[in-house]
Design an enzyme around this catalytic site. Structure first.
Site, PDB file in Angstrom:
ATOM      1  CD  GLU A  84      -3.034  -1.127   2.358  1.00 49.41           C
ATOM      2  OE1 GLU A  84      -2.482  -0.758   3.424  1.00 49.41           O
ATOM      3  OE2 GLU A  84      -4.258  -1.709   2.161  1.00 49.41           O
ATOM      4  CD  GLU A 115       4.247 -21.473  11.283  1.00 53.45           C
ATOM      5  OE1 GLU A 115       4.107 -21.507  12.412  1.00 53.45           O
ATOM      6  OE2 GLU A 115       3.367 -20.541  10.535  1.00 53.45           O
TER       7      GLU A 115
END
Length: 302
Positions: A84, A115
């Site tokens: 953004e 992960e």
């Protein structure tokens, strides 16, 4: 490694133990009451978040980058905040980078097991050529994700500033970071579902880091986003409206003046308020590091 049972984010919330017996309205009210606690938890970390902004600003001014890295929800939130920045602040894509364990496909589909491998983070950071000029924000609500810990360790190894963002006190990540941000929001309504309160707290902190950094870099004038990239009709209208407000002209006039400056909002404002050419306006902005306020105030300083 800290046991899940001792993590606040994994604890049982006594207020929601019978959530499956509640009506939709009761569920909404319960969630809203729990969400109301998030802002206070973030406020407790204000000094540390401010430090993160100072570091990120300094690193970017010196040619470095702000890099987010995480797995699952944490990784997605980092990628979201990074993505953004270009349309909001007209930053180059490489200035704020978001990495998620498992790569971009993990944004939509869970990358099971990635992960758990710290070496995977090293591979990902080497791929973007992380250096000592950068600042890395490792995001993991639990504070114990191996992928993120591996990222923090590698960041410190190359001289990058390592920041940990977690939602548990005294997390395992604390010994792997130069600075810790730890808004503790308490047990989730659905036990262990950190996309909820922990996710909201993480989003709030990331908003503060990126927005605060961009303000420090001169990407705003007051609360106007004067460095926005007018990439769609909504932003074109906004750009025209801001130019009109800051230059004291009509929006129709602003549209024509923006065209003369290739749509560059700050250039347009300087051109009009300083009565100079577009190129002279760009030169003045460059002289002041892109900060509109300093460019406009130059005469009063000389």
């Amino acid at each position: 490694m800290k046991e899940s049972s001792s993590l606040t984010t994994e604890a049982i919330n006594p207020l929601s133990e019978k959530i499956d017996t509640l009506s939709p309205l009761e569920i909404v009210k319960l969630m809203n009451a729990e969400d109301a606690k998030i802002a206070d938890a973030v406020a407790c970390e204000a000094d540390s978040i401010a430090k993160a902004i100072e570091v990120a600003t300094g690193r970017i001014r010196s040619g470095g980058r702000l890099v987010y890295i995480g797995a699952g929800t944490s990784g997605r939130l980092g990628v979201l905040d990074a993505s953004e920045c270009p349309p909001t602040f007209n930053t180059p894509a490489e200035m704020v980078v978001g990495l998620i364990a498992g790569g971009d496909t993990a944004l939509r589909k869970a990358a099971e097991g990635v992960e758990d491998h710290p070496e995977a983070a090293v591979i990902d950071l080497k791929a973007i050529d992380l250096t000592g000029k950068d600042v890395l924000v490792g995001i993991a609500s639990s504070g114990r994700t191996p992928y993120v810990i591996g990222a923090l360790d590698y960041a410190r190894e190359v001289g990058a500033y390592a920041i940990g963002l977690v939602c548990n006190e005294n997390s395992q990540m604390a010994s792997h970071a130069d600075l810790m941000l730890a808004p503790v929001v308490g047990p989730e309504i659905i036990s262990g579902s950190t996309r909820m309160k922990a996710g909201t707290a993480t989003k709030m902190v990331l908003n503060m880091i990126s927005t605060g950094t961009m303000v420090q870099l001169g990407k705003t004038f007051g609360n106007y986003m004067v460095d926005l990239r007018a990439s769609n009709s909504k932003l074109i209208v906004r750009s025209r409206r801001i130019a009109a407000a800051l230059a004291g002209i009509t929006e129709e006039q602003a549209e024509e003046e923006l065209k003369k400056c290739d749509g560059e909002l700050k250039t347009t404002v300087v051109m009009l308020r300083k009565n100079v050419s577009p190129q002279a306006a760009r030169t003045l902005l460059e002289k002041h590091g892109g900060q509109l306020r300093l460019a406009l105030e130059e005469d009063s300083q000389e």
